[in-house]
Structures are given as C-alpha cells and as structure tokens.
Design a protein around this motif. Structure first.
Motif, PDB file in Angstrom:
ATOM      1  N   GLU A 130       0.816  -1.213   0.000  1.00  0.00           N
ATOM      2  CA  GLU A 130       0.000   0.000   0.000  1.00  0.00           C
ATOM      3  C   GLU A 130       0.850   1.264   0.000  1.00  0.00           C
ATOM      4  O   GLU A 130       0.360   2.352   0.297  1.00  0.00           O
ATOM      5  N   SER A 131       2.128   1.131  -0.324  1.00  0.00           N
ATOM      6  CA  SER A 131       3.008   2.305  -0.384  1.00  0.00           C
ATOM      7  C   SER A 131       2.512   3.274  -1.445  1.00  0.00           C
ATOM      8  O   SER A 131       1.917   2.874  -2.458  1.00  0.00           O
ATOM      9  N   CYS A 132       2.754   4.561  -1.221  1.00  0.00           N
ATOM     10  CA  CYS A 132       2.322   5.577  -2.175  1.00  0.00           C
ATOM     11  C   CYS A 132       3.019   5.375  -3.513  1.00  0.00           C
ATOM     12  O   CYS A 132       4.204   5.022  -3.571  1.00  0.00           O
ATOM     13  N   LYS A 133       2.260   5.620  -4.564  1.00  0.00           N
ATOM     14  CA  LYS A 133       2.802   5.535  -5.922  1.00  0.00           C
ATOM     15  C   LYS A 133       2.860   6.942  -6.500  1.00  0.00           C
ATOM     16  O   LYS A 133       1.864   7.652  -6.502  1.00  0.00           O
ATOM     17  N   TYR A 134       4.032   7.335  -6.969  1.00  0.00           N
ATOM     18  CA  TYR A 134       4.201   8.640  -7.591  1.00  0.00           C
ATOM     19  C   TYR A 134       4.296   8.462  -9.103  1.00  0.00           C
ATOM     20  O   TYR A 134       4.845   7.463  -9.595  1.00  0.00           O
ATOM     21  N   GLY A 135       3.811   9.448  -9.841  1.00  0.00           N
ATOM     22  CA  GLY A 135       3.888   9.393 -11.294  1.00  0.00           C
ATOM     23  C   GLY A 135       2.546   9.034 -11.898  1.00  0.00           C
ATOM     24  O   GLY A 135       1.481   9.424 -11.385  1.00  0.00           O
ATOM     25  N   ASP A 136       2.568   8.289 -12.979  1.00  0.00           N
ATOM     26  CA  ASP A 136       1.352   7.871 -13.669  1.00  0.00           C
ATOM     27  C   ASP A 136       0.658   6.798 -12.829  1.00  0.00           C
ATOM     28  O   ASP A 136       1.188   5.702 -12.631  1.00  0.00           O
ATOM     29  N   GLN A 137      -0.531   7.106 -12.343  1.00  0.00           N
ATOM     30  CA  GLN A 137      -1.215   6.204 -11.410  1.00  0.00           C
ATOM     31  C   GLN A 137      -1.695   4.920 -12.090  1.00  0.00           C
ATOM     32  O   GLN A 137      -2.024   3.945 -11.413  1.00  0.00           O
ATOM     33  N   SER A 138      -1.723   4.925 -13.427  1.00  0.00           N
ATOM     34  CA  SER A 138      -2.136   3.712 -14.130  1.00  0.00           C
ATOM     35  C   SER A 138      -0.959   2.798 -14.458  1.00  0.00           C
ATOM     36  O   SER A 138      -1.159   1.663 -14.911  1.00  0.00           O
ATOM     37  N   ALA A 139       0.256   3.271 -14.222  1.00  0.00           N
ATOM     38  CA  ALA A 139       1.452   2.494 -14.555  1.00  0.00           C
ATOM     39  C   ALA A 139       1.893   1.650 -13.361  1.00  0.00           C
ATOM     40  O   ALA A 139       1.634   1.976 -12.202  1.00  0.00           O
ATOM     41  N   THR A 140       2.573   0.562 -13.645  1.00  0.00           N
ATOM     42  CA  THR A 140       3.158  -0.272 -12.592  1.00  0.00           C
ATOM     43  C   THR A 140       4.537   0.276 -12.245  1.00  0.00           C
ATOM     44  O   THR A 140       5.370   0.469 -13.134  1.00  0.00           O
ATOM     45  N   ARG A 147       4.811  12.671 -16.357  1.00  0.00           N
ATOM     46  CA  ARG A 147       4.782  13.233 -17.707  1.00  0.00           C
ATOM     47  C   ARG A 147       5.250  12.232 -18.759  1.00  0.00           C
ATOM     48  O   ARG A 147       5.158  12.499 -19.957  1.00  0.00           O
ATOM     49  N   ARG A 148       5.778  11.098 -18.264  1.00  0.00           N
ATOM     50  CA  ARG A 148       6.328  10.109 -19.209  1.00  0.00           C
ATOM     51  C   ARG A 148       5.602   8.770 -19.123  1.00  0.00           C
ATOM     52  O   ARG A 148       6.052   7.781 -19.695  1.00  0.00           O
ATOM     53  N   GLY A 149       4.485   8.741 -18.395  1.00  0.00           N
ATOM     54  CA  GLY A 149       3.721   7.502 -18.294  1.00  0.00           C
ATOM     55  C   GLY A 149       4.392   6.458 -17.438  1.00  0.00           C
ATOM     56  O   GLY A 149       4.132   5.254 -17.592  1.00  0.00           O
ATOM     57  N   LEU A 150       5.259   6.872 -16.508  1.00  0.00           N
ATOM     58  CA  LEU A 150       5.982   5.949 -15.632  1.00  0.00           C
ATOM     59  C   LEU A 150       5.551   6.167 -14.183  1.00  0.00           C
ATOM     60  O   LEU A 150       4.860   7.128 -13.853  1.00  0.00           O
ATOM     61  N   ALA A 151       6.003   5.265 -13.299  1.00  0.00           N
ATOM     62  CA  ALA A 151       5.647   5.385 -11.883  1.00  0.00           C
ATOM     63  C   ALA A 151       6.766   4.832 -11.014  1.00  0.00           C
ATOM     64  O   ALA A 151       7.579   4.020 -11.463  1.00  0.00           O
ATOM     65  N   LEU A 152       6.800   5.301  -9.773  1.00  0.00           N
ATOM     66  CA  LEU A 152       7.718   4.744  -8.779  1.00  0.00           C
ATOM     67  C   LEU A 152       7.002   4.644  -7.449  1.00  0.00           C
ATOM     68  O   LEU A 152       6.003   5.336  -7.215  1.00  0.00           O
ATOM     69  N   THR A 153       7.476   3.772  -6.587  1.00  0.00           N
ATOM     70  CA  THR A 153       6.861   3.574  -5.288  1.00  0.00           C
ATOM     71  C   THR A 153       7.738   4.169  -4.199  1.00  0.00           C
ATOM     72  O   THR A 153       8.965   4.128  -4.276  1.00  0.00           O
TER      73      THR A 153
END
Length: 640
Positions: A409-419, A443-449
């Motif tokens: 359940e860690s916060c996801k930063y970036g594109d919320q639809s990306a893994t 802005r690049r369709g990516l995400a990090l946790t």
C-alpha cells in the motif's frame, strides 16, 4: 530582632561577578563553561536582600502596608527597564525577524511582560537547545522565577514571623528544612525532567531560600571565620564558573557549589579581604548597572547572530557588542531606573503596569497580523517560504512508527495507471527526491513507489534509536524488493550524519541491503551526501535578505569534501564491488570548483537544516532521471 538595612557595596561587587559571568558564558562558552551559574548567584542575592527588607519593614509597619510597599518597590525595580528592553526588542524584530520568528518573539514578550517568561520557555524550548540560542528574550526566564517567588514568599514569611512571635531561629530552622527539601526535589527533577528543573519556580526556590536563610542568621563576627568563609565562597564560585558544563545536566546538585559560595559571600560579616575586593569601585559600579546589563546583553548578541548567519562574533566584534551593551545599560540606569525610583511607589507601579499591558497589546497585534509579512522584501519572502517547500506527500506517504502501512500500500508517484518500476527506499532524505522524480515520471507515463521511513536508513539489522519499527520494516522492504520483478531499480538514500553513533551497524547493514539487491539483479542508485547546516536555512537566508539584497550562504568545497571523505570512500568501494550499483552525487547541483551554494537563483536549497527543498529536489531529480530513464533524455532535459 532588629537589623540595620545598610548598603553593602560588596554585594554590588558580587552582582558584577554574576553578570559578567553570564555575559562571558554567552559570548565565550568554552572559556567559561559554567558562567550561566551567575544567574544562581543573583537568586541567592535576591533571596537575601528581599528577606532582609521584609524583616526590617515588618518591625516598623503593619502587614497590609508592608505588602503594598513591597510589591510597589518590586514593580518599580523590575518593570521600567524590562519594558524598555521588551519594546526595543520588538522594534528590532520588525527589521530583523521573518514573520514566524516575529510571532514567536511577540509570544515570549507577552509572557515576559507579566512575569511568566520562564513558563513560556519551559513550554516551548530548552535553555541549552540551539533553537533557544536565537530567542531574543530567553534570558527573561530568570525574572519570571523571581517574580513568582515574590508572589508567595512575603505572605509566608509574615505568617511565620507572626506564628513564631518573631523568633528568628525558628523561622531559620524552617528555611533550612525548605532548602534541604528543595534541593532534594530539584535533584530528583533533574534526572526526570531537566528542563523543568531549570525553568520552573519550585525547582529554583531552594536557591532563593538559601539567601533568605542567610538573612536570618547572626552576622559572622569572628575575623578568622569571616576571612575563611569569604575565601571558600570565592573558590566555590570560581570552580563552578570554570568547571561546570553548560548543558542540560547543569541543574540540581551541580548548582549547589555556586549557591553555597554566594551564600557565604552575602552572609553579613566582619571586614574581610574578599569583601574589600568585591567592594572595589569598578566592580561596585558594574554591580549598580547589573540589572540593565543582564537585560540588554542577550538580545544584542542574538540580533547580531540573526543578521550574520547565526555565527558568533569574532573577538573584536564581541568586544564592540559588549561595549554597546554597557553604553545602553548606563543610559538605561541613568535615565530609566534612577528617575523611576525617585517617583512615588504608587505612581511608578501604575505607570509600569500600564506599560506592561501596552506591551502585551502590541505583542498580541503582532500575532494577529501573522508577523506582518509585508515587511519582507520579495527576495526575503521567497527564501522564507522555503521552510514550507517540502513534499506535500509527507503526511500520507512517509512512514513513521505511528504510520506504517503494508508495503503493498506504499504511495505511488507518477502515472497512477502504470506499474512502478522504480522504488525509493531510505529515510527522510529520499522523500523530496522521490516526489520530484514522480513529477517527471507522470509526464512520461511511468511510476515509482515510495518506501521511506523517518530516521530509518535502508540498512539490515539496524536498530534505530528514534523509530523502533525500523528494523522490521527494512527486513520486509528488502524481501519485497528482491521478490518484486516489476521493480527493476532501487534508489537508496540516508542522512549519513544522523547515524554516526551507530556507525558500524549502519554501514554493515547498508551494505547487506546493497549486496542482496545487486545479487537479485536490481539496478541500485545510492544518493551520496549533500551539504547540511546546523540552522534553519530558509529562515536564516531570509533574515540576511532583509538587510542584504544579494544574500549568500556558502560552504567551502574543500570542507564539504573533507567532511564526507569516509562516506564517499565507502560508497566508491561498493560501486566497484557490486554489479549494477551507481553512486549519484546530489551535491553537483550546489557545488562548483570552490564552494557549495545553499542559495540558488534566490531559493533556499534546504527546507530546514538538512532536507532538500522541492526547488532543489527537482533539480536533482532532473539529473537523476537522465540516468534512470536514459531513452528519453531529450524530454527530461526540457523539464524545469
């Protein structure tokens, strides 16, 4: 029992020793580490003089008139000079303090104006805290203790005199018991709550009671005893001034030598060499203005430091500031203290109370006006706002012992639809970097946790003294990252300065985490150290900008390199030892070939003492993203 209330020039000399000790302590703490005990000497003197005056008055006047005259004299003695300094300090704050500091000053002024400064500082700070060193009215705590003592002691003393038929030996016995009990109480408090033992009146009452006890004892008539007691008193005070460390441990029994020494010196006696020394004209004259010296010296030093990056003045500058303190004190004594003493008690008390209430009113207006932020030049306003330029995701995403959701359940930063393919793992030094990277990733369709935890470096088997859940979290975090095939890259960060006391455990555990991640085939980016300061950078920079249109706060590059030489050596060794490990230097946005600048383009690069502001974090993230996502560097380069 009748006592003549004669002037004691040696007591004025002792006042001089006390106030000069306090001043020397505040300017040169390492030279006179116990100089703060001058305040305890003042307490003994006050207890002695007040009690002697009350006993003398009680023999000639009734209770009611005695009480009225006592409080009138105390108001006349304390408040005129105090209100002058409070007013001057509030005026100076207009020109030197950012709004948050000005609000704090106004609060302390309100309390100090009504004799409760010690309570304000007890509730809001510690006397030896670094933050407390920059509060212009901190020194008024001692006045609060005395004024609270004045509230109960006259009535108690008159009751004792009435009940005992003015038998002084019985009253003295009561005081002796009170001293022993009070010393035991403050010794107990010193181990449980040193701040309470320092600031609260019941913890200091025994010191005033020692002075009161001496006022009731017969004078020392034996010449040999008089000389011996004087010498012993001077030795005890000198030992305290030069040997007692100025820290939170300086409470309770550690203060007994200075208190006993002061008592031996104020005890009425036959002529002695120590008495003659203390009665020397230079000391006596300083003693006469000691109250004004005490009031003025601290705000003058504090405002100098606030205007000079919190640095202590060099010796020549310190002497100039002390000279200014003496000049203002002489003027205050001559044109405020002395004229007010020549007025009637009732008139002086009325004027002083009115002035105190006016001060409270002005201070309240400062609070209601939020410190008058319009005072700040635009450059200073931007810098001051840096104190709130931190990640707004901290409350909901940054873990603590009280907020520790499951890793899934860690916060996801970036594109919320990306893994998420990237994880930020570390203590609070990773928070703003992760947030800024998230802006780029979005802005690049990516995400990090985000897997950050307060005061918890990414080190296995590390027992954090500040967060008990750290060790278990790190164990679970490593297992999660190793087993999660979606996460291919891990960014690791730690405040290297914070773990020096657990150095071996920290570095061993950190390396275990790096080794396991490398073995699992993860790319690992370790953030290296960046410059830190021991003051709030935004507030400090804003203060400088209030008087300087081009504020600068720099750290010499060679000093920064030397400070973190061992850290960088260890990180470089890991880079060579473990495949996939990259050491990223966040300080490159701050440092050139000569210095590291903590103000860039009018913005503070730290939001406090050590955490990057979002302004700086975005610049770091821009460079880091080029290595994290190298296929789209052109798009990254176009980001602010």
């Amino acid at each position: 029992m009748t006592r003549s209330f004669d002037y004691r020039p040696d007591i004025d000399g002792l006042r001089a020793v006390a106030v000069l000790s306090v001043i020397a302590f505040h300017y040169w703490r390492t030279v006179l580490p116990g100089g703060f005990a001058g305040v305890d000497i003042f307490f003994v003197i006050s207890g002695y003089l007040i009690t002697r005056q009350l006993v003398t008055d009680n023999e000639s006047t009734g209770f009611a008139s005695n009480i009225v005259n006592f409080y009138g004299r105390r108001i006349r003695r304390i408040f005129p000079a105090l209100i002058l300094v409070l007013t001057a300090t509030l005026i100076a704050g207009w020109f030197f303090l950012v709004p948050s500091d000005y609000i704090s000053l106004s609060a302390s002024a309100r309390y100090s104006a009504v004799g409760a400064g010690n309570l304000y500082f007890y509730w809001n700070t510690g006397y030896f805290d670094r933050a407390a060193e920059l509060l212009p009215l901190l020194h008024t705590w001692s006045l609060g203790v005395e004024e609270q003592y004045y509230l109960f002691w006259p009535a108690l003393l008159f009751a004792l005199l009435h009940l005992t038929g003015r038998r002084m030996h019985i009253v003295a016995s009561f005081l002796a018991f009170a001293v022993v009990a009070g010393l035991a109480l403050t010794a107990h408090m010193a181990t449980r709550d040193p701040k309470a033992a320092f600031f609260l009146p019941h913890a200091r009452a025994w010191e005033l009671a020692v002075g009161a006890l001496v006022a009731l004892l017969p004078p020392i008539s034996n010449h040999t005893a008089s000389e011996a007691f004087g010498i012993i008193g001077m030795i005890l005070i000198a030992a305290t001034l030069f040997l007692l460390p100025g820290n939170d441990a300086a409470t309770g029994l550690s203060l007994a030598p200075s208190v006993i020494g002061a008592a031996l010196l104020v005890w009425p006696r036959a002529t002695s060499r120590t008495g003659a020394f203390l009665a020397l004209p230079p000391l006596r004259r300083i003693g006469l203005i000691s109250y004004s010296l005490y009031l003025w010296h601290w705000p003058i030093l504090v405002f100098y430091r606030l205007a000079n990056a919190e640095e202590f003045p060099a010796f020549n500058t310190a002497m100039a500031l002390i000279g200014l303190t003496f000049a203002l004190s002489i003027l205050s004594y001559r044109f405020v203290e002395q004229p007010m003493r020549r007025l009637s008690v009732r008139r002086t008390a009325t004027l002083s109370i009115a002035a105190a209430l006016a001060t409270v009113g002005v201070a309240f207006v400062i609070k209601q006006a939020a410190g008058f932020p319009f005072r700040l030049p635009p450059t200073a306003a931007v810098l001051a706002n840096g104190a709130t330029d931190y990640s707004q995701h901290r409350p909901n995403c940054h873990r603590t012992d009280k907020f520790n959701p499951p890793l899934s359940e860690s916060c996801k930063y970036g594109d919320q639809s990306a893994t998420p393919s990237v994880a930020a793992w570390g203590d609070s030094h990773a928070v703003e970097i992760a947030d800024a990277l998230g802006e780029i990733a979005a802005r690049r369709g990516l995400a990090l946790t985000n897997m950050t935890y307060t005061s918890c470096p990414p080190a296995q088997s590390f027992h954090s003294p500040l967060q008990v859940g750290c060790e278990a979290f790190n164990r679970k975090a490593l297992d999660y990252l190793v087993s999660n095939t979606s996460v291919t890259t891990v960014i690791m960060a730690a405040n290297y300065d914070l773990y020096s006391e657990n150095r071996d455990q920290f570095w061993s555990g950190f390396e275990q985490s790096v080794a396991k991640l490398s073995e699992a085939g993860k790319r690992v980016f370790i953030l290296g150290p960046h410059p830190q300061v021991d003051f709030s950078l935004p507030q400090n920079a804003a203060r400088i900008a209030m008087t300087n249109s081009d504020p600068r706060i720099d750290i010499p590059l060679n000093r920064f390199i030397h400070q973190y030489a061992e850290v960088n050596e260890i990180l470089d060794r890991w880079r060579s030892r473990y495949p996939g490990v990259t050491i990223f230097d966040p300080s490159q946005i701050l440092c050139d070939t000569v210095k590291c600048s903590l103000i860039i383009d009018g913005h503070a690069v730290l939001a406090d003492t050590d955490h990057f502001s979002m302004f700086a974090a975005r610049r770091v993230a821009k460079l880091l993203a080029k290595q994290l996502w190298p296929l789209d560097n052109e798009a990254i380069a176009g980001q602010p």
